[in-house]
Write a protein that holds these residues in place. Structure first.
Motif, mmCIF file in Angstrom:
data_model
loop_
_atom_site.group_PDB
_atom_site.id
_atom_site.type_symbol
_atom_site.label_atom_id
_atom_site.label_comp_id
_atom_site.label_asym_id
_atom_site.label_seq_id
_atom_site.Cartn_x
_atom_site.Cartn_y
_atom_site.Cartn_z
ATOM 1 N N ARG A 373 0.809 -1.223 0.000
ATOM 2 C CA ARG A 373 0.000 0.000 0.000
ATOM 3 C C ARG A 373 0.839 1.268 0.000
ATOM 4 O O ARG A 373 0.499 2.258 -0.658
ATOM 5 N N THR A 406 -7.049 -5.727 1.860
ATOM 6 C CA THR A 406 -8.134 -5.115 2.625
ATOM 7 C C THR A 406 -8.476 -6.030 3.789
ATOM 8 O O THR A 406 -8.170 -7.227 3.755
ATOM 9 N N LYS A 421 -14.206 3.759 10.581
ATOM 10 C CA LYS A 421 -13.077 4.393 9.910
ATOM 11 C C LYS A 421 -13.147 5.891 10.175
ATOM 12 O O LYS A 421 -14.197 6.427 10.557
ATOM 13 N N ASP A 424 -11.819 10.976 7.224
ATOM 14 C CA ASP A 424 -11.019 11.268 6.030
ATOM 15 C C ASP A 424 -11.321 10.289 4.896
ATOM 16 O O ASP A 424 -10.905 10.506 3.760
ATOM 17 N N TYR A 425 -12.083 9.223 5.200
ATOM 18 C CA TYR A 425 -12.508 8.281 4.162
ATOM 19 C C TYR A 425 -13.873 8.667 3.577
ATOM 20 O O TYR A 425 -14.413 7.922 2.757
ATOM 21 N N GLY A 427 -16.583 9.838 1.247
ATOM 22 C CA GLY A 427 -16.593 9.932 -0.203
ATOM 23 C C GLY A 427 -15.690 8.926 -0.889
ATOM 24 O O GLY A 427 -15.634 8.878 -2.121
ATOM 25 N N THR A 428 -14.969 8.128 -0.091
ATOM 26 C CA THR A 428 -14.091 7.100 -0.653
ATOM 27 C C THR A 428 -14.736 5.732 -0.465
ATOM 28 O O THR A 428 -15.093 5.372 0.664
ATOM 29 N N PRO A 429 -14.911 4.958 -1.515
ATOM 30 C CA PRO A 429 -15.503 3.623 -1.354
ATOM 31 C C PRO A 429 -14.631 2.741 -0.468
ATOM 32 O O PRO A 429 -13.411 2.667 -0.658
ATOM 33 N N LEU A 430 -15.240 2.112 0.504
ATOM 34 C CA LEU A 430 -14.529 1.176 1.369
ATOM 35 C C LEU A 430 -14.799 -0.238 0.870
ATOM 36 O O LEU A 430 -15.934 -0.715 0.947
#
Length: 466
Positions: A373, A406, A421, A424-425, A427-430
Motif C-alpha cells: 500500500r 483489505t 473508519k 477522512d474516508y 466519499g471514498t468507497p470502502l
C-alpha cells in the motif's frame, strides 16, 4: 493473492476426559473419575496450523490422514479456519486420550499407529509448499517428513522461503538451509549427543554450545532452544546468543506450548521479520498460551462449539474478546489500518470507537500489506511492535494482524457489529463495507483530528539527524 503459511507434519486427535474424583475403585487402587466431560482438539501439526491461522493469515496444513472417524473429527475442527491438503495415512489416525481428575493427569492412552508411507501426494500439496511465504515443519515422528516426495519439496522450499523445523526424537533431520530449528532443551541435548557432540553440562552455556554445534553440523541458519519458563535461546552462527526471556507466570499445563512458539515464530518470519523478533514473539505467544490454559484451553473452546481461534495473544486475542462480548450480549466494534507511527489522531479514533460498544478490536495491516500500500520504505515499525503498542492502549481490547490488501477476509470471520473508519474516508468507497453489511453489520465514519497522519510525521522528520 497472499502467499499462505504452510504447516507440514503429522496430525493427531487429542482428547481430554476431564472430571472429578473423590474415591478409589473398589476392585483396584485407582481413582474413579466422575462427571467426566470429553473435550477434543487438534494435536501435533494440526494444532500448530490452527494456532498459525489465529492471526488471520491464510494457512494450509499438509498432512496425512486416514479415512476414519478421528480424521473426520479433525477436519471438522480445522476446515472452518484453514485449508487441509491431506494425502493417505496407512493405518488409524493417531489419537491421544488424557484422563484428568481435579486438574491432575490420571492416565494417557495412545490409540492408532498410522504411518505416512510413500505414495502420491496430490497436486495441491505440491502447489501449496511451492507457493508458501514460510513453512513450519511440525514433525511428530509419524512419517510425513520421511515421505519420499515430501522431503524434496521441503528442500526446494528452504531455498525460497523461511523454513522453521520443530523436531521430534523419532523424526527426520531438518533439510539443509532450514532457517530455524526449535528443539526444547532435552531434545537439543539428545540430538547433539546422537550427532557426535561431546559437550557436557547443562544451562545456558551448554545450550548455546549445542545449538551452534547442530546449526553447523546440519547446515542450519539458526537454532532456537526453548527453555520453558526461562524463555528461548537463539544460537545464530558465531554471533553472541540472543536470550528472549519469558514473563513470569503461574505454573500450568504446558501441552502445546512448543507448537505455539513455533507457529508464532514462523508468522514473524513470513512477514519478513528478523530471527530475534521471531524468537521474542514466539516466547511471548507461548507464555500467554500457557497462561490461557494451553491445549486444555483450546479443548474448552471446541467444547463450547464456538468458532475457535485459539491463538494466544498479549492480553486477549481477538476471537476471545469477541466471544466474551457476545456471550454477555454486548456490541463488538472494530477498526483497522496500518498504524505505522501511532499519533494523536489514532488515539482519538480509538477512544471514540470504544464508546460505540463494549469491545474494540483493531485490525492491523501486516508488514507485507503495508509495503504493497505504502511502498518499499514502509512500514517504519514492524507489525509485532505495532500490535504490542496497540494492545497497551486502554481503549483497545484486542489487535489482530491481517495480510490481505483489505481487511474484508478477516471481517468475514470476525463479524463485528460496527466497523469504524475516520472521516477522512468520506466519499471514498470502502471495499470492506460490503462484507460488513452482508451479515448485518454497520459501517460508521468518525471525526478525525486535522493534520495528524503518519505520512506527514515522516515528511516533517525527514532529514533529522542526518
Amino acid at each position: 493473492m497472499t502467499a499462505p503459511l504452510v504447516v507440514v507434519g503429522d496430525s493427531l486427535l487429542d482428547i481430554d476426559v476431564v472430571g472429578s474424583s473423590s474415591r478409589l475403585c473398589p476392585d483396584a487402587p485407582v481413582p474413579v473419575v466422575e462427571q467426566a466431560e470429553e473435550r477434543a482438539r487438534p494435536g501435533g501439526a494440526a494444532l500448530a496450523a490452527l494456532l498459525a491461522a489465529a492471526g488471520g493469515r491464510e494457512v494450509v496444513l499438509v498432512t496425512a490422514l486416514a479415512d476414519d472417524e478421528p480424521a473426520r473429527r479433525l477436519r471438522a475442527m480445522l476446515e472452518p479456519h484453514l485449508e487441509v491438503a491431506a494425502f493417505h495415512l496407512h493405518g488409524g489416525t493417531p489419537c491421544k486420550l488424557r484422563v484428568q481428575a481435579e486438574g491432575q493427569p490420571v492416565v494417557r492412552i495412545d490409540i492408532g499407529e498410522g504411518r505416512a508411507l510413500d505414495g502420491p501426494l496430490g497436486p495441491r500439496v505440491t502447489e501449496a509448499v511451492a507457493a508458501a511465504a514460510a513453512v513450519l515443519v511440525s514433525d511428530y515422528g509419524r512419517g510425513v517428513t520421511r515421505h519420499a516426495a515430501v522431503r524434496p519439496l521441503l528442500q526446494e522450499a528452504a531455498g525460497a522461503a523461511p523454513v522453521v523445523w520443530d523436531p521430534h526424537p523419532r523424526g527426520e533431520l531438518p533439510v539443509p538451509g532450514t532457517h530455524l530449528l526449535t528443539p526444547n532443551e532435552n531434545e537439543l541435548t539428545r540430538l547433539a549427543d546422537e550427532n557426535g557432540s561431546e559437550i557436557a553440562g547443562c544451562g545456558l552455556s551448554a545450550a548455546g554450545h549445542r545449538g551452534r554445534f547442530l546449526a553447523e553440523a546440519w547446515g542450519l541458519e539458526a537454532v532456537a532452544v526453548t527453555l520453558g519458563e526461562r524463555g528461548a535461546l537463539l544460537c545464530h552462527g558465531p554471533a553472541t546468543p540472543f536470550l528472549a526471556p519469558a514473563e513470569p507466570a503461574s505454573p500450568g499445563d504446558t501441552c502445546g506450548a512448543g507448537d505455539s512458539f513455533a507457529a508464532r515464530a514462523t508468522q514473524v518470519l513470513a512477514e519478513g521479520g528478523p530471527l530475534t523478533s521471531a524468537v521474542d514473539e514466539g516466547v511471548r505467544e507461548a507464555s500467554d498460551f500457557v497462561g490461557a490454559g494451553a491445549a486444555t484451553g483450546v479443548a474448552a473452546r471446541f467444547a463450547e462449539s464456538k468458532p475457535p481461534n485459539p491463538g494466544p495473544a498479549r492480553g486477549e486475542d481477538a476471537w476471545a474478546a469477541v466471544d466474551r462480548t457476545r456471550r454477555s450480549g454486548g456490541t463488538v466494534v472494530a477498526t483497522g489500518g496500518c498504524f505505522d507511527l501511532l499519533h494523536a489522531g489514532h488515539v482519538n479514533l480509538f477512544h471514540q470507537a470504544r464508546r460505540l460498544g463494549d469491545c474494540l478490536v483493531v485490525c492491523v495491516n501486516s508488514d507485507a500489506s503495508v509495503r504493497r500500500r505504502k511502498g518499499p520504505e514502509r512500514p517504519v515499525t514492524p507489525a509485532a511492535d505495532r500490535v504490542r503498542v496497540l494492545r497497551a492502549l486502554a481503549d483497545v481490547d484486542a489487535a489482530v494482524v491481517f495480510d490481505d490488501d483489505t481487511p474484508g477476509p478477516l471481517l468475514e470471520r470476525l463479524r463485528p457489529d460496527v466497523w469504524v473508519k475516520g472521516a477522512d474516508y468520506a466519499g471514498t468507497p470502502l471495499p470492506e463495507a460490503e462484507v460488513v453489511r452482508s451479515y448485518g453489520g454497520e459501517v460508521v465514519l468518525l471525526p478525525f483530528l486535522e493534520g495528524r497522519s503518519t505520512t506527514r510525521l515522516l515528511s516533517t522528520t525527514k532529514g533529522i539527524g542526518s
